[in-house]
Design a protein around this motif. Structure first.
Motif, PDB file in Angstrom:
ATOM      1  N   TYR A 125      -6.682  67.529  96.202  1.00 26.26           N
ATOM      2  CA  TYR A 125      -7.104  65.936  96.814  1.00 26.26           C
ATOM      3  C   TYR A 125      -6.134  66.211  97.823  1.00 26.26           C
ATOM      4  O   TYR A 125      -4.850  65.567  98.343  1.00 26.26           O
ATOM      5  CB  TYR A 125      -6.846  65.167  95.465  1.00 26.26           C
ATOM      6  N   SER A 173      -2.938  66.683  97.382  1.00 30.87           N
ATOM      7  CA  SER A 173      -2.177  66.823  96.384  1.00 30.87           C
ATOM      8  C   SER A 173      -1.542  68.041  95.942  1.00 30.87           C
ATOM      9  O   SER A 173      -2.010  68.807  97.411  1.00 30.87           O
ATOM     10  CB  SER A 173      -3.316  66.891  94.953  1.00 30.87           C
ATOM     11  N   ASN A 174      -1.586  68.868  95.434  1.00 35.23           N
ATOM     12  CA  ASN A 174      -1.266  70.787  95.405  1.00 35.23           C
ATOM     13  C   ASN A 174      -2.400  71.316  95.704  1.00 35.23           C
ATOM     14  O   ASN A 174      -3.514  70.931  94.791  1.00 35.23           O
ATOM     15  CB  ASN A 174      -0.770  71.411  93.968  1.00 35.23           C
ATOM     16  N   ILE A 234      -0.378  61.735  95.181  1.00 36.17           N
ATOM     17  CA  ILE A 234      -1.352  62.005  94.429  1.00 36.17           C
ATOM     18  C   ILE A 234      -1.306  63.422  94.639  1.00 36.17           C
ATOM     19  O   ILE A 234      -0.627  64.228  95.074  1.00 36.17           O
ATOM     20  CB  ILE A 234      -2.808  61.915  95.239  1.00 36.17           C
ATOM     21  N   GLU A 235      -1.087  63.861  92.699  1.00 41.96           N
ATOM     22  CA  GLU A 235      -1.488  65.144  92.414  1.00 41.96           C
ATOM     23  C   GLU A 235      -2.033  64.863  91.399  1.00 41.96           C
ATOM     24  O   GLU A 235      -2.599  64.436  90.259  1.00 41.96           O
ATOM     25  CB  GLU A 235       0.476  65.390  91.622  1.00 41.96           C
ATOM     26  N   GLU A 236      -2.443  66.641  90.708  1.00 45.54           N
ATOM     27  CA  GLU A 236      -3.540  66.910  89.693  1.00 45.54           C
ATOM     28  C   GLU A 236      -2.512  68.162  88.529  1.00 45.54           C
ATOM     29  O   GLU A 236      -1.727  68.882  89.606  1.00 45.54           O
ATOM     30  CB  GLU A 236      -4.449  67.447  90.322  1.00 45.54           C
ATOM     31  N   ARG A 244      -5.179  63.425  86.647  1.00 40.28           N
ATOM     32  CA  ARG A 244      -4.646  63.445  88.010  1.00 40.28           C
ATOM     33  C   ARG A 244      -3.890  62.159  87.721  1.00 40.28           C
ATOM     34  O   ARG A 244      -3.626  60.760  86.922  1.00 40.28           O
ATOM     35  CB  ARG A 244      -5.684  62.573  89.102  1.00 40.28           C
ATOM     36  N   SER A 289       2.669  69.759 100.389  1.00 37.83           N
ATOM     37  CA  SER A 289       2.839  70.213  99.383  1.00 37.83           C
ATOM     38  C   SER A 289       2.272  71.410  98.199  1.00 37.83           C
ATOM     39  O   SER A 289       3.260  72.387  99.930  1.00 37.83           O
ATOM     40  CB  SER A 289       1.050  69.379  99.320  1.00 37.83           C
TER      41      SER A 289
END
Length: 298
Positions: free
Chosen positions: A99, A83-84, A137-139, A152, A285
């Motif tokens: 993550y 993720s970021n 996957i990202e938040e 998320r 990312s």
């Protein structure tokens, strides 16, 4: 990791983004719509050797990039997705969190710097299993108070898009995204998040995800063809629009696009050109600092 004196120098730069493993300092949070030359896409790359490397892409024409010195973080070849990365100043140090999918499992990864010891402490906390079946996957978050909206997201390889809230306690999902090749977050508000995505057929589109339940994404076409060549997208704010770094893993090359505020097929897009050098690392990312504004590309 970086030394104590190095941390003090970069932490003193108000509003800057500090790339782990690098002395590079950018002003990504202060970009305006007036010129893409003042906009950047700060990346965190994870190399095949398990190193974390900062890469800053600048929206000049042609675009340029600068890389920091890699620092070892993970077992070689283990990292699959990230993720970021979020950098935050602490009363007596700093933290960098993301993550990361390592092997088949998802981990909450943190690096915490202590001014008293001058050292970084690396932690990996297992969150879930079977994440080898995911391609994203990202938040996202909106606001900094205790009532802030936080979510998320994960895209599974059967085309099911997931959203988790209340940590990972509440889950919602929507099917129908098996054609997605790459996606990146471009908007965060109190009521929705928006991703920019490419499809296997070459369509560039936005996917707006309202914060309401059940999960009902709204998809709009931005361009109808020619975008199928990119396996990785990383975006950052540029005024009221987006500066996009699009990576073609077949050729290990990256291209930069200035994208206006997303309005479907009327969205203005300027191709700023190919970035010199190679982009051969397996994971890229976005990097952000706590001073950066929310993304506002749609």
């Amino acid at each position: 990791m970086q030394t104590k004196n190095m941390f003090k120098r970069v932490a003193a730069a108000a509003g800057s983004a500090v790339l782990l493993g690098s002395l590079a300092v950018t002003t990504s949070g202060t970009a305006t719509a007036a010129s893409t030359a003042s906009c950047t896409v700060p990346l965190q790359a994870i190399t095949s050797a398990g190193e974390l490397k900062g890469v800053t892409v600048t929206g000049t024409k042609p675009p340029t990039s600068a890389s920091g010195t890699p620092q070892h973080e993970f077992t070689a070849g283990a990292a699959k997705l990230a993720s970021n990365w979020s950098f935050s100043a602490l009363p007596a140090g700093a933290s960098l969190e993301a993550y990361v999918v390592l092997g088949t499992s998802l981990y909450a990864v943190s690096d915490v710097y202590s001014e008293s010891t001058g050292q970084w402490e690396h932690k990996e906390t297992k969150v879930g299993i079977n994440w080898d079946k995911f391609s994203m996957i990202e938040e996202s978050w909106a606001g900094l108070s205790s009532s802030s909206r936080n979510a998320r997201y994960g895209l599974r390889n059967d085309g099911v898009l997931f959203r988790w809230t209340n940590g990972f306690q509440t889950v919602a999902s929507a099917a129908g995204f098996s054609d997605i090749k790459a996606m990146t977050l471009i908007s965060q508000t109190a009521t929705y998040d928006t991703f920019l995505a490419t499809t296997k057929a070459g369509v560039l589109e936005t996917i707006r995800i309202p914060s309401t339940a059940p999960l009902k994404p709204v998809v709009k076409t931005v361009r109808g063809s020619t975008w199928q060549g990119f396996e990785t997208l990383v975006a950052n704010s540029c005024g009221t629009g987006t500066l996009l770094t699009a990576i073609d893993k077949d050729t290990n090359s990256a291209y930069v696009y200035s994208i206006g505020h997303a309005t479907g097929t009327t969205t203005p897009i300027t191709n700023l050109g190919k970035v010199s050098g190679t982009f051969a690392d397996p994971v890229y990312s976005r990097y952000r600092s706590e001073n950066d504004p929310m993304l506002a590309g749609e």
